[in-house]
Scaffold this motif. Structure first.
Motif, mmCIF file in Angstrom:
data_model
loop_
_atom_site.group_PDB
_atom_site.id
_atom_site.type_symbol
_atom_site.label_atom_id
_atom_site.label_comp_id
_atom_site.label_asym_id
_atom_site.label_seq_id
_atom_site.Cartn_x
_atom_site.Cartn_y
_atom_site.Cartn_z
ATOM 1 N N ILE A 109 0.917 -1.193 0.098
ATOM 2 C CA ILE A 109 -0.598 -0.348 0.110
ATOM 3 C C ILE A 109 0.637 1.497 0.221
ATOM 4 O O ILE A 109 1.828 1.291 0.736
ATOM 5 C CB ILE A 109 -0.842 -0.130 0.964
ATOM 6 N N ILE A 110 0.440 2.135 -0.912
ATOM 7 C CA ILE A 110 1.087 4.041 -0.761
ATOM 8 C C ILE A 110 0.313 4.341 -0.716
ATOM 9 O O ILE A 110 -1.397 4.655 -0.678
ATOM 10 C CB ILE A 110 1.669 3.841 -1.761
ATOM 11 N N PHE A 111 0.338 5.034 0.778
ATOM 12 C CA PHE A 111 -0.542 5.866 1.513
ATOM 13 C C PHE A 111 -0.426 7.099 1.531
ATOM 14 O O PHE A 111 0.269 7.931 2.018
ATOM 15 C CB PHE A 111 -1.196 5.925 2.635
ATOM 16 N N ASP A 112 -1.387 8.113 0.925
ATOM 17 C CA ASP A 112 -1.588 9.309 0.186
ATOM 18 C C ASP A 112 -2.167 10.387 1.234
ATOM 19 O O ASP A 112 -3.446 10.062 0.918
ATOM 20 C CB ASP A 112 -1.714 9.778 -0.993
ATOM 21 N N PHE A 113 -1.806 11.356 1.960
ATOM 22 C CA PHE A 113 -2.267 12.420 2.313
ATOM 23 C C PHE A 113 -2.892 13.407 2.592
ATOM 24 O O PHE A 113 -1.075 13.732 2.786
ATOM 25 C CB PHE A 113 -3.049 11.317 4.170
ATOM 26 N N ASP A 114 -3.306 14.544 2.503
ATOM 27 C CA ASP A 114 -3.018 15.896 2.365
ATOM 28 C C ASP A 114 -4.214 16.698 3.461
ATOM 29 O O ASP A 114 -3.959 18.455 3.171
ATOM 30 C CB ASP A 114 -3.325 16.301 1.542
ATOM 31 N N ASP A 115 -4.477 16.014 4.894
ATOM 32 C CA ASP A 115 -5.093 16.936 5.365
ATOM 33 C C ASP A 115 -4.947 16.186 7.589
ATOM 34 O O ASP A 115 -4.087 15.191 7.000
ATOM 35 C CB ASP A 115 -7.012 16.555 5.528
ATOM 36 N N ALA A 143 0.109 3.110 9.727
ATOM 37 C CA ALA A 143 1.289 1.262 9.953
ATOM 38 C C ALA A 143 0.814 -0.230 9.077
ATOM 39 O O ALA A 143 2.149 -0.190 8.926
ATOM 40 C CB ALA A 143 1.311 0.937 11.143
ATOM 41 N N TYR A 144 -0.100 -0.197 7.954
ATOM 42 C CA TYR A 144 -0.441 -1.082 7.635
ATOM 43 C C TYR A 144 0.244 -0.658 5.777
ATOM 44 O O TYR A 144 0.765 -1.419 5.338
ATOM 45 C CB TYR A 144 -1.641 -1.215 7.291
ATOM 46 N N SER A 145 0.389 0.450 5.798
ATOM 47 C CA SER A 145 1.513 1.133 4.860
ATOM 48 C C SER A 145 2.750 0.516 4.203
ATOM 49 O O SER A 145 3.800 0.652 5.400
ATOM 50 C CB SER A 145 0.907 2.639 3.720
ATOM 51 N N LYS A 146 3.429 0.491 2.751
ATOM 52 C CA LYS A 146 4.526 0.191 3.040
ATOM 53 C C LYS A 146 5.333 1.400 2.317
ATOM 54 O O LYS A 146 6.600 1.639 3.129
ATOM 55 C CB LYS A 146 4.952 -0.481 1.510
#
Length: 356
Positions: A109-115, A143-146
């Motif tokens: 998983i690639i996790f992206d967040f902006d807030d 935690a689950y993301s790479k």
């Protein structure tokens, strides 16, 4: 060829957070041997009414449909090498799907967040659905993301509590799309703000300032670009309904761009997007010195920072009274975007994170 699935809250090409964080990079993927699909949680019909008051039944059905589609995805998830998740896989409930993707299906998983999405922030239109939100799940998704991609340092520092593999990529501007146009010569100075129904309250933070400015300068008009107007008794404004087809044309009529923010934890997670848009169009910009805004703006060089009523009034007045100052800050703002906040400046790094 790598095949990536982008899981998003909203339909493609509809929400600014998606458009300017990763969708505008899709055009480069073919040359980089990246194949991709997108799957939104909300469908087009639900998205159109989701942030309007009412429509409880339609919203509920739209959410149930989103949950069903996320379950059906499990039948074909083997087709994808990686899963790119923007903000959350599902707009309601705990990090259930992220756990399934990473732990049961062993997907990267690639996790992206902006807030600052670990804080509870529910729009006025959806208060009755607030019990379905699980903001605390953000730390589990991390935690689950790479790989974690955060929109600014404040967000990055939060993510590093739960995962060491965190990178900062700001929300970026396509400087070919946001290209300054020659302004029509006019004695009228237009102070402009752009946002949406969820951020309209930020414009009201400086209603006293705008009242003072419009009373002091008869040639000043206030422009509000949003999907919903505010009703202000303190100052007159011209409401322009936001449309993607005319967003650059509408922004380009502004002579001075403003981005007031409250000084709180949620605002510190914002990525300065309104200001970045103004600056890319060579519109001199005034922002509250909150969060990433203090990194974007070098006060007095490429824009202004204003922390109280007196500073807002004095800096707006300086820009109103000096065409030369407006032009100077506008040019320097555009240069800042080209160097530090443009698609070209971050394209290679984002693609490398997705591929490797």
């Amino acid at each position: 060829m790598a095949k990536i699935l982008f899981l998003t809250p909203y339909p493609t090409n509809s929400a600014p957070s998606q458009r300017f964080r990763f969708e505008q990079y899709f055009s480069f993927f073919k040359d980089e041997n990246i194949d991709y699909d997108t799957l939104s949680f909300l469908d087009e019909a639900t998205w159109k009414i989701f942030y309007q008051k009412g429509f409880l039944l339609k919203k509920t059905l739209g959410i149930l449909k989103g949950l069903l589609n996320r379950h059906l995805l499990l039948l074909k998830i083997h087709q994808y090498d990686k899963i790119f998740i923007h903000r959350e896989a599902a707009m309601v409930g705990p990090a259930y799907f992220e756990w399934i993707y990473s732990k049961l299906f062993k997907k990267e998983i690639i996790f992206d967040f902006d807030d600052a999405i670990w804080l509870k922030d529910v729009s006025n239109a959806n208060q009755n659905l607030s019990w379905l939100k699980f903001p605390d799940k953000t730390k589990s998704i991390i935690a689950y993301s790479k790989t974690i991609i955060a929109g600014n340092t404040f967000l990055s520092n939060y993510a590093k509590q739960f995962n060491a593999n965190v990178y900062v990529i700001p929300t970026t501007i396509d400087t070919n799309y946001h290209y300054p146009s020659k302004k029509t010569i006019s004695d009228t100075i237009k102070i402009g703000w752009t946002g949406s129904s969820t951020t309209n309250k930020h414009l009201e933070l400086i209603s006293d300032v705008l009242e003072h400015i419009t009373q002091t300068y008869s040639n000043v008009k206030i422009i509000m670009i949003s999907n919903q107007p505010i009703i202000s008794s303190k100052f007159k404004l011209k409401f322009v309904e936001w449309k993607q087809s005319s967003e650059i044309e509408d922004l380009s009529q502004i002579d001075i761009g403003i981005m007031p923010l409250p000084d709180n934890e949620w605002a510190k997670g914002k990525c300065g997007f309104k200001g970045l848009q103004y600056m890319a169009l060579e519109i001199p910009t005034i922002m509250s010195p909150v969060g990433v805004n203090t990194e974007i703006i070098e006060d007095g060089k490429n824009g202004f920072l204003a922390s109280n009523k007196n500073e807002w009034i004095s800096k707006l007045s300086a820009l109103i009274e000096s065409k030369e100052l407006r032009e100077e800050l506008g040019r320097n703002g555009r240069k800042t975007i080209e160097d530090n906040y443009s698609v070209n400046a971050h394209k290679d790094f984002l693609i490398s994170l997705i591929k490797h």
